[in-house]
Motif scaffolding. Sequence first.
Motif, PDB file in Angstrom:
ATOM      1  N   ALA A 257      -0.343   0.889   0.916  1.00  0.00           N
ATOM      2  CA  ALA A 257      -1.192  -0.421   0.856  1.00  0.00           C
ATOM      3  C   ALA A 257      -2.465  -0.284  -0.053  1.00  0.00           C
ATOM      4  CB  ALA A 257      -1.622  -0.523   2.418  1.00  0.00           C
ATOM      5  N   LYS A 258      -3.013   1.096  -0.056  1.00  0.00           N
ATOM      6  CA  LYS A 258      -4.037   1.386  -0.735  1.00  0.00           C
ATOM      7  C   LYS A 258      -3.532   1.167  -2.386  1.00  0.00           C
ATOM      8  CE  LYS A 258      -6.497   4.424   2.143  1.00  0.00           C
ATOM      9  NZ  LYS A 258      -6.965   5.994   2.437  1.00  0.00           N
ATOM     10  N   PHE A 259      -2.427   1.896  -2.661  1.00  0.00           N
ATOM     11  CA  PHE A 259      -1.816   1.725  -3.852  1.00  0.00           C
ATOM     12  C   PHE A 259      -1.909   0.343  -4.265  1.00  0.00           C
ATOM     13  CE2 PHE A 259       0.176   3.129  -7.658  1.00  0.00           C
ATOM     14  CZ  PHE A 259       1.159   2.188  -7.692  1.00  0.00           C
ATOM     15  N   ASN A 260      -1.287  -0.485  -3.484  1.00  0.00           N
ATOM     16  CA  ASN A 260      -1.162  -2.051  -3.759  1.00  0.00           C
ATOM     17  C   ASN A 260      -2.339  -2.654  -4.008  1.00  0.00           C
ATOM     18  OD1 ASN A 260       1.550  -1.975  -3.667  1.00  0.00           O
ATOM     19  ND2 ASN A 260       1.648  -2.624  -1.692  1.00  0.00           N
ATOM     20  N   ASP A 261      -3.595  -2.477  -3.276  1.00  0.00           N
ATOM     21  CA  ASP A 261      -5.074  -2.726  -3.648  1.00  0.00           C
ATOM     22  C   ASP A 261      -5.398  -2.467  -5.139  1.00  0.00           C
ATOM     23  OD1 ASP A 261      -6.268  -2.328  -0.186  1.00  0.00           O
ATOM     24  OD2 ASP A 261      -5.217  -3.909  -1.351  1.00  0.00           O
ATOM     25  N   ILE A 262      -5.165  -1.077  -5.295  1.00  0.00           N
ATOM     26  CA  ILE A 262      -5.689  -0.759  -6.523  1.00  0.00           C
ATOM     27  C   ILE A 262      -4.933  -1.344  -7.887  1.00  0.00           C
ATOM     28  CG2 ILE A 262      -5.676   1.349  -8.220  1.00  0.00           C
ATOM     29  CD1 ILE A 262      -6.168   3.225  -5.276  1.00  0.00           C
TER      30      ILE A 262
ATOM     31  N   GLU B 274       3.777   6.179   9.048  1.00  0.00           N
ATOM     32  CA  GLU B 274       2.585   5.324   9.005  1.00  0.00           C
ATOM     33  C   GLU B 274       1.489   5.847   7.998  1.00  0.00           C
ATOM     34  OE1 GLU B 274       0.814   5.811  12.911  1.00  0.00           O
ATOM     35  OE2 GLU B 274       2.350   4.326  13.748  1.00  0.00           O
ATOM     36  N   LYS B 275       1.454   7.026   7.791  1.00  0.00           N
ATOM     37  CA  LYS B 275       0.661   7.633   6.642  1.00  0.00           C
ATOM     38  C   LYS B 275       1.305   7.070   5.410  1.00  0.00           C
ATOM     39  CE  LYS B 275      -1.355  11.803   8.407  1.00  0.00           C
ATOM     40  NZ  LYS B 275      -1.149  13.196   8.403  1.00  0.00           N
ATOM     41  N   VAL B 276       2.518   7.159   5.198  1.00  0.00           N
ATOM     42  CA  VAL B 276       3.044   6.636   3.853  1.00  0.00           C
ATOM     43  C   VAL B 276       2.655   5.283   3.655  1.00  0.00           C
ATOM     44  CG1 VAL B 276       5.206   6.166   2.681  1.00  0.00           C
ATOM     45  CG2 VAL B 276       4.758   8.339   3.746  1.00  0.00           C
ATOM     46  N   ASP B 277       2.733   4.452   4.775  1.00  0.00           N
ATOM     47  CA  ASP B 277       2.520   2.839   4.731  1.00  0.00           C
ATOM     48  C   ASP B 277       1.133   2.657   4.342  1.00  0.00           C
ATOM     49  OD1 ASP B 277       3.308   0.214   7.074  1.00  0.00           O
ATOM     50  OD2 ASP B 277       3.830   0.731   5.034  1.00  0.00           O
ATOM     51  N   SER B 278      -0.153   3.349   4.872  1.00  0.00           N
ATOM     52  CA  SER B 278      -1.116   3.261   4.467  1.00  0.00           C
ATOM     53  C   SER B 278      -1.429   3.642   2.892  1.00  0.00           C
ATOM     54  CB  SER B 278      -2.208   3.987   5.322  1.00  0.00           C
ATOM     55  OG  SER B 278      -2.017   5.311   5.102  1.00  0.00           O
ATOM     56  N   TRP B 279      -0.949   4.689   2.470  1.00  0.00           N
ATOM     57  CA  TRP B 279      -1.101   5.036   1.181  1.00  0.00           C
ATOM     58  C   TRP B 279      -0.572   3.868   0.214  1.00  0.00           C
ATOM     59  CZ3 TRP B 279       1.287  10.570   1.951  1.00  0.00           C
ATOM     60  CH2 TRP B 279       0.411  11.346   2.535  1.00  0.00           C
TER      61      TRP B 279
END
Lengths: 210, 192
Positions: A157-162, A150-155
């Motif tokens: 998502a953040k990367f994709n936003d950036i 899950e942590k990897v997943d949220s990271w």
Amino acid sequence: MDCLRTEQKLSEYLESGLPAEDMHQVAEHLEGCKQCSALFHEMQSAVNLCHNYPTLEMDPDFLEKILLRTSGRPRTRSFRERFNQYFLRPLLTPRFAAAAVLATLFIALMVNFMAPRLSIALSDLSPSGLFQLLDMGVQQIYGEGLKAYEKVDSWQAKFNDIKNSAPNKLRYMIEQIEAPVEGRKKSQEQIQEKEKSPKEKSSRLLSWPA
Amino acid sequence: MLSGDLKLVERCLQGDDAAWEMLVSSYGKRIYNLSYRYTNRKDDAEDLTQEILIRVYQNLKSYRSEAGSFQNWILRVARNLVIDHYRQMRRNPQTGGSEELETMNIKDVKIPTPQRAAEQSEAARFLQNGLQALSPELKEAIILRDLEGMAYNEMSELLNVPEGTVKSRINRGRLELAKLLTKRRAQLGVPV
């Protein structure tokens, strides 16, 4: 038998190596003559001293030296001797013992700090208890794995936003640099108006850069 | 033992180093002790032992079983070198005294207890002094008979003299030694 003849036969008398008659004559003389008797006892004592003289052992290193000087080959060592020389003797030194104790303490401390704490009761050591422990352990590991995923997943998502917002921000910066001052004000007002409407914002975020 | 020694010698002559090692292990200690009894010094005894065994190794081809036992042959080589050493010592006497047993490496001597060790050492020193005072012929007879335990016929073969002469030398040697030790004891006040 006189003293001179007795003296000549004393050594063989001591070893009982004389004929029976001579043995008898010498014994008779010794009984009657104190001087010869004392001499006989002293001779006995001297021979005993010789028999009890300590025997020296040859040093194995000296033996090896002789073999090297003659045949040129070192001494054959038994398995036990090699074991003692190369394994046991290096271990039985104070320096090694101190190092072993320190290493054991270090490993024990590291295991104590890093390993998960388990409270195991004696009753848990039955086969069913062991199975339950194993099951608990597997579940724990699975849970930790899911959390990590899950942590990897949220990271991600953040990367994709950036990644998605970076080109738009860059474009804006370039426009700011290229446009004149008045034009800059107008473009800023236009951007503010656009940013107020939420639909347009979300569509802008979702759109890929040209 | 005789046939065993012969086989070892044959193997040595064929170049078997393991056979030579066995011979050295068998006779080395005896030669070392014999050398020590003659010289009373550990370093001299070691040098002499080394010299004797090297000589034996070099002259192994010259041994003939018809001439006598290998034991006597090796002891003969030892004796010749010991006599040479003795003559050399007489020409160039060493100022240092004989080495005390207490100063030797403890692993060299098989001793049961410290007290016994001290007693044995004292007795050995006493005997050493007595032996040193004997003539070479008589000293040799005592060493071979009473210290090495050789039989009369073996000594006769080794020394190349009749058995009667061997017995006579042993008797005279023991008498001399007994008188010397009695005198020493009286001087030191040591009880018999």
